[in-house]
Design a protein around this motif. Structure first.
Motif, PDB file in Angstrom:
ATOM      1  N   TYR A   1       0.831  -1.207   0.000  1.00 33.30           N
ATOM      2  CA  TYR A   1       0.000   0.000   0.000  1.00 33.30           C
ATOM      3  C   TYR A   1       0.865   1.256   0.000  1.00 33.30           C
ATOM      4  CZ  TYR A   1      -2.910   3.676   2.112  1.00 33.30           C
ATOM      5  OH  TYR A   1      -3.538   4.853   2.393  1.00 33.30           O
ATOM      6  N   GLN A   2       1.869   1.283   0.862  1.00 27.14           N
ATOM      7  CA  GLN A   2       2.727   2.463   0.958  1.00 27.14           C
ATOM      8  C   GLN A   2       3.532   2.669  -0.327  1.00 27.14           C
ATOM      9  OE1 GLN A   2       2.651   4.720   3.234  1.00 27.14           O
ATOM     10  NE2 GLN A   2       1.370   3.680   4.763  1.00 27.14           N
TER      11      GLN A   2
ATOM     12  N   LEU B   1       1.316   4.332  -2.730  1.00 22.87           N
ATOM     13  CA  LEU B   1       1.166   5.753  -2.427  1.00 22.87           C
ATOM     14  C   LEU B   1       2.379   6.551  -2.889  1.00 22.87           C
ATOM     15  CD1 LEU B   1      -0.436   5.899   1.146  1.00 22.87           C
ATOM     16  CD2 LEU B   1      -1.554   6.003  -1.088  1.00 22.87           C
TER      17      LEU B   1
ATOM     18  N   GLN C   1       2.358   9.849  -5.313  1.00 26.00           N
ATOM     19  CA  GLN C   1       3.005  11.120  -5.001  1.00 26.00           C
ATOM     20  C   GLN C   1       3.902  11.571  -6.147  1.00 26.00           C
ATOM     21  OE1 GLN C   1       5.109  10.405  -1.333  1.00 26.00           O
ATOM     22  NE2 GLN C   1       3.387  11.077  -0.060  1.00 26.00           N
TER      23      GLN C   1
ATOM     24  N   ALA D   1      -7.814   3.775  -2.280  1.00 19.84           N
ATOM     25  CA  ALA D   1      -6.860   4.578  -3.058  1.00 19.84           C
ATOM     26  C   ALA D   1      -6.840   4.151  -4.519  1.00 19.84           C
ATOM     27  CB  ALA D   1      -5.465   4.452  -2.452  1.00 19.84           C
TER      28      ALA D   1
END
Length: 260
Positions: A108-109, A112, A116, A169
């Protein structure tokens, strides 16, 4: 196999269809290699928090150096910018490796992170268009496409493990890419439903309600996923008055029992 995935349209957020399509995705930047179906677990690695802190620090440093390089009043050099960007690349690779090893939170990170970077490239691309530099703008658009593929890969891995935030997301990202003029794909609806289920499973009703509101804005009113999400959120509650639509400014107030 990839053509088969395009035909099915990623119709589920969990299960064999998504697992098959995830394996068919190309390996992109930050990826260590294909992942076998069922290898992603929900347990986070103890190494992940420190990696995320290092990544955030390197990102801030890189952005600062980029601003300094564009100003004659700021003392900086390209070397410090390259150092920050290299640290950022190495940390994102380490997070990707944790994701490939079965850490859903790392997946997940990592997704992300790519979202970004996409946003940063998009801002630069808009500036390049203003400066009438079509060659650089085209290069940035290719970078955006690459980061989008990376984000979808890792958010998809986390969603496959039932990671609620990853489901939300990825649904938002896919909906944004499709634009407001087209109907959302079945995958978007399934991912939103995946998120609602996940947040309710975590006893996080407020975030589940926020996700439901996003669903309602993105999907057709008669979408079955929207009906099911409503049932999950409100079926155990007795209405205290006339059935009303849930509004974004009132849905999260304590004690409200409004229905769409």
């Amino acid at each position: 196999m990839r053509n088969a995935c395009l035909r099915v349209g990623w119709v589920r957020c969990v299960g064999p269809v998504l697992a098959l399509c995830l394996v068919a995705l190309p390996v992109v930047s930050g990826a260590a290699g294909p992942v076998a179906s069922g290898s992603v677990a929900a347990a986070p690695s103890g190494e992940l928090p420190s990696l995320l802190q290092r990544y955030a620090a390197a990102r801030r440093a890189a952005l600062k150096e980029q601003v300094c390089l564009g100003s004659s009043r700021c003392g900086s050099d390209e070397g410090r910018l390259m150092d920050a960007m290299e640290t950022r690349r190495r940390v994102s690779q380490a997070v990707a490796e944790l994701a490939e090893a079965g850490d859903a939170e790392a997946a997940y990170q990592r997704g992300l992170m790519s979202l970004q970077v996409m946003e940063e490239h998009a801002k630069r691309s808009a500036m390049e268009l203003d400066l009438r530099s079509p060659g650089q703008s085209a290069h940035l658009r290719r970078l955006i496409a690459t980061e989008s593929a990376t984000a979808q890969r890792y958010l998809g891995l986390a969603a496959q493990a039932g990671h609620a935030s990853a489901c939300r997301a990825m649904a938002g990202h896919l909906k944004e890419r499709q634009g407001s003029s087209s109907s959302p794909s079945p995958l978007v609806a399934q991912l939103y439903l995946c998120a609602v289920r996940g947040f309710l499973g975590q006893a996080d009703r407020n975030t589940a309600l926020e996700t439901y509101i996003a669903m309602r804005q993105a999907l057709a009113p008669d979408a079955m996923e929207l009906v099911e999400a409503y049932s999950l959120l409100f079926r155990a509650q007795s209405p205290t008055g006339p059935r009303q639509r849930v509004q974004p400014d009132t849905a999260l107030q304590p004690g409200k029992r409004e229905a769409p």
